[in-house]
Design a protein around this motif. Structure first.
Motif, short mmCIF file in Angstrom:
data_model
loop_
_atom_site.label_atom_id
_atom_site.label_comp_id
_atom_site.label_asym_id
_atom_site.label_seq_id
_atom_site.Cartn_x
_atom_site.Cartn_y
_atom_site.Cartn_z
N GLU A 1 23.43 40.28 35.70
CA GLU A 1 23.40 39.64 37.01
C GLU A 1 23.74 40.61 38.14
O GLU A 1 23.90 40.19 39.28
CB GLU A 1 24.37 38.45 37.01
N HIS A 2 23.88 41.88 37.80
CA HIS A 2 24.10 42.92 38.83
C HIS A 2 25.36 42.63 39.66
O HIS A 2 25.31 42.58 40.90
CB HIS A 2 22.87 43.05 39.73
N ARG A 3 26.47 42.44 38.98
CA ARG A 3 27.73 42.17 39.66
C ARG A 3 28.86 42.81 38.87
O ARG A 3 28.67 43.32 37.77
CB ARG A 3 27.97 40.66 39.80
N ASP A 4 30.05 42.77 39.47
CA ASP A 4 31.23 43.28 38.77
C ASP A 4 31.71 42.26 37.75
O ASP A 4 31.48 41.06 37.89
CB ASP A 4 32.34 43.57 39.78
N ARG A 5 32.40 42.76 36.75
CA ARG A 5 32.98 41.85 35.76
C ARG A 5 34.11 41.03 36.39
O ARG A 5 34.77 41.48 37.32
CB ARG A 5 33.53 42.65 34.57
N ALA A 6 34.32 39.86 35.86
CA ALA A 6 35.36 38.96 36.35
C ALA A 6 36.18 38.45 35.17
O ALA A 6 35.71 38.43 34.03
CB ALA A 6 34.75 37.78 37.11
N ALA A 7 37.41 38.04 35.45
CA ALA A 7 38.22 37.39 34.43
C ALA A 7 37.66 35.98 34.17
O ALA A 7 37.24 35.29 35.10
CB ALA A 7 39.67 37.30 34.89
N LEU A 8 37.65 35.57 32.91
CA LEU A 8 37.10 34.27 32.55
C LEU A 8 38.23 33.28 32.28
O LEU A 8 39.23 33.62 31.65
CB LEU A 8 36.21 34.39 31.32
#
Length: 517
Positions: A39-46
């Motif tokens: 998705e061309h974004r930074d990783r995030a906490a889930l």
């Protein structure tokens, strides 16, 4: 005068994915890394959500989890649902449950982040949440059966319950820098039309495919998607809207172009797509039939797209593939090679077992179901007679293969090949008849409770059987069928079944076909 009630509240807790379990935590990180790259974004906490309710001096713990991770018998189970696919739900390891547990607990609540979030302190609203929870549908965990752009999971259930009871969903967000996969699916089911809630604390849109591209970064990615797709050899990734026609043109597995399309429903007239009032399309993607390509050698086939894909057609493709390559292997069998004869005997026995299970399931469950469908009675009688004809043709193959396995002679191999090719004609007549005439009658019923009962009865009887089946259908699977399988079953489930539960197929059967090439 309104009755006075004690303290009341709904508190939402954001639990880090994998709290208390390293396997889930690390697999979640791998998933998020892949999703962020795609998705061309930074990783995030889930995060996944849980609720603690208080009403009339009783606390209730509301959470979705595996049926096996909490042992207490009185844990307030409201419903159970399947994980991965409906038929996997036959096994306890692939079922989840939704709990509303009076006096209960949420595991690992101490690890919650930025919690609790008080969503209401009105007794009527808390009571409404308790009333609506038993109405939650048992959708398949990890699947997007709603066409919402996100899979169904625990976050979906919590979002649905809150949205259905008048909560301000725009005010509910995951902790800053995090996201809650599946939340939007719950809002779609509840009919919520507000802001996409899958935002981080800074207000940056993260997961909604409908709203992806709002930032300049996503815009650049979208402009570059055709070029990136060309480098991958495919088309830009798209989310198929539910109940719409779809035209896709992927590359065929053998290098030939394949045109994939949703056809009109012949029963309701040309040009009338499934999904209209006349006939609702219930299974996405497309199907393939084989066209002989004898110039490539006996048993070689090209696959072209002709209709709506179903799991039934995936099975048909595997049967056609194995009959073709069995005939090819018998034609090339060396004279006197008994070891090779025994290998081909093992491969044929596996094909026979899969066909036997498939057709016994149709005789015992599918045909009686269809006999109750208006206009299908005569067709079912024809199908049953075709099954009898196939049984006779396969009995001839069985006898010829037994002889060849015992002698290993080239002459007996040729006799077995002739029997296989005669059976192939009989089998192909029936498979095509099913796809052209039986499936259109069945498709409108695939979402009914009555069909779900049939579907459950069609599952392989054991986990090992499911594994062998999954490994078998994927062995040499053309890309159109593989694309359908990816859309129908989560990749981790497919991998675990085919590579671990199905390891006997990879050990005993798959090498037979590899040595034939």
């Amino acid at each position: 005068m309104a009755e006075e009630r004690g303290p009341a509240s709904v508190d939402l807790y954001w639990l880090p994915l994998g709290a208390g379990g390293s396997v889930v935590r690390w697999s979640g990180r791998l998933y998020e890394s892949w999703a962020a790259w795609r998705e061309h974004r930074d990783r995030a906490a889930l995060f996944h959500a849980g609720l603690m309710l208080l009403l009339d001096d009783t606390a209730y713990a509301v959470e979705m989890g595996p049926v096996w991770n909490v042992a207490e018998p009185d844990r307030g189970v409201l419903l159970e649902g399947p994980v991965g696919t409906r038929w996997l739900g036959h096994f306890r390891a692939f079922r989840y449950e939704v709990r509303c547990w009076p006096g209960g607990r949420i595991p690992d609540l101490a690890e919650a982040v930025a919690s609790p979030l008080r969503t209401t302190d009105e007794a009527a609203t808390v009571a409404a949440v308790l009333d609506v929870l038993p109405q939650l549908p048992a959708l398949t965990w990890g699947r997007d059966e709603l066409g919402a752009g996100e899979m169904w999971n625990s976050n979906s259930a919590i979002a649905w319950a809150l949205a259905c009871t008048g909560h301000d969903m725009d005010a509910i967000r995951p902790p800053r820098g995090g996201r809650a996969p599946g939340w939007s699916a719950g809002l779609v089911l509840a009919g919520h039309r507000g802001r996409d809630p899958a935002h981080d604390g800074a207000g940056t849109a993260l997961t909604s495919r409908a709203s992806r591209g709002a930032s300049s970064r996503s815009s650049r990615a979208r402009r570059g998607a055709p070029a990136a797709a060309a480098r991958r050899g495919g088309r830009p990734r798209q989310r198929r809207p539910p109940d719409r026609d779809l035209v896709v043109v992927p590359d065929g597995a053998d290098g030939h172009p394949c045109v994939c399309r949703q056809p009109s429903d012949r029963r309701h007239g040309p040009g009338l797509p499934h999904g209209t009032a006349a006939g609702r399309r219930t299974i996405p993607a497309v199907a393939s039939t084989r066209i002989p390509a004898r110039s490539a050698g006996a048993g070689a086939y090209r696959f072209v797209m002709t209709g709506t894909m179903t799991m039934n057609r995936v099975i048909h493709a595997a049967v056609r593939r194995d009959l073709g390559r069995l005939a090819s292997a018998l034609a090339a069998a060396p004279d006197g090679d008994r070891a090779r004869a025994r290998q081909l005997g093992v491969a044929y026995a596996h094909l026979h077992d899969q066909l036997k299970h498939h057709h016994e399931g149709e005789d015992t469950h599918v045909f009686p179901f269809l006999a109750r469908v208006e206009g299908a009675g005569e067709l079912v009688e024809v199908m049953e007679s075709e099954h009898e004809a196939m049984a006779g043709a396969l009995a001839d193959v069985h006898a010829a293969m037994d002889t060849y396995v015992s002698t290993g002679s080239a002459g007996d191999a040729r006799a077995a090949k002739d029997a296989v090719e005669r059976a192939d004609v009989v089998v192909e007549r029936h498979l095509s008849h099913e796809e052209d005439d039986l499936e259109p009658l069945l498709l409108p019923h695939l979402r009914t409770p009555e069909w779900k009962v049939v579907e459950k009865q069609l599952r392989p009887p054991s986990l090992a059987g499911s594994g062998r089946f999954m490994a078998w259908v994927q062995d040499g699977m053309p890309e159109p069928e593989r694309a359908y399988l990816r859309s129908a079953i989560p990749a981790p489930v497919t991998f675990l079944l085919s590579r671990i539960a199905g390891r006997s197929y990879h050990r005993d059967v798959a090498p037979v076909w590899r040595s034939a090439t």
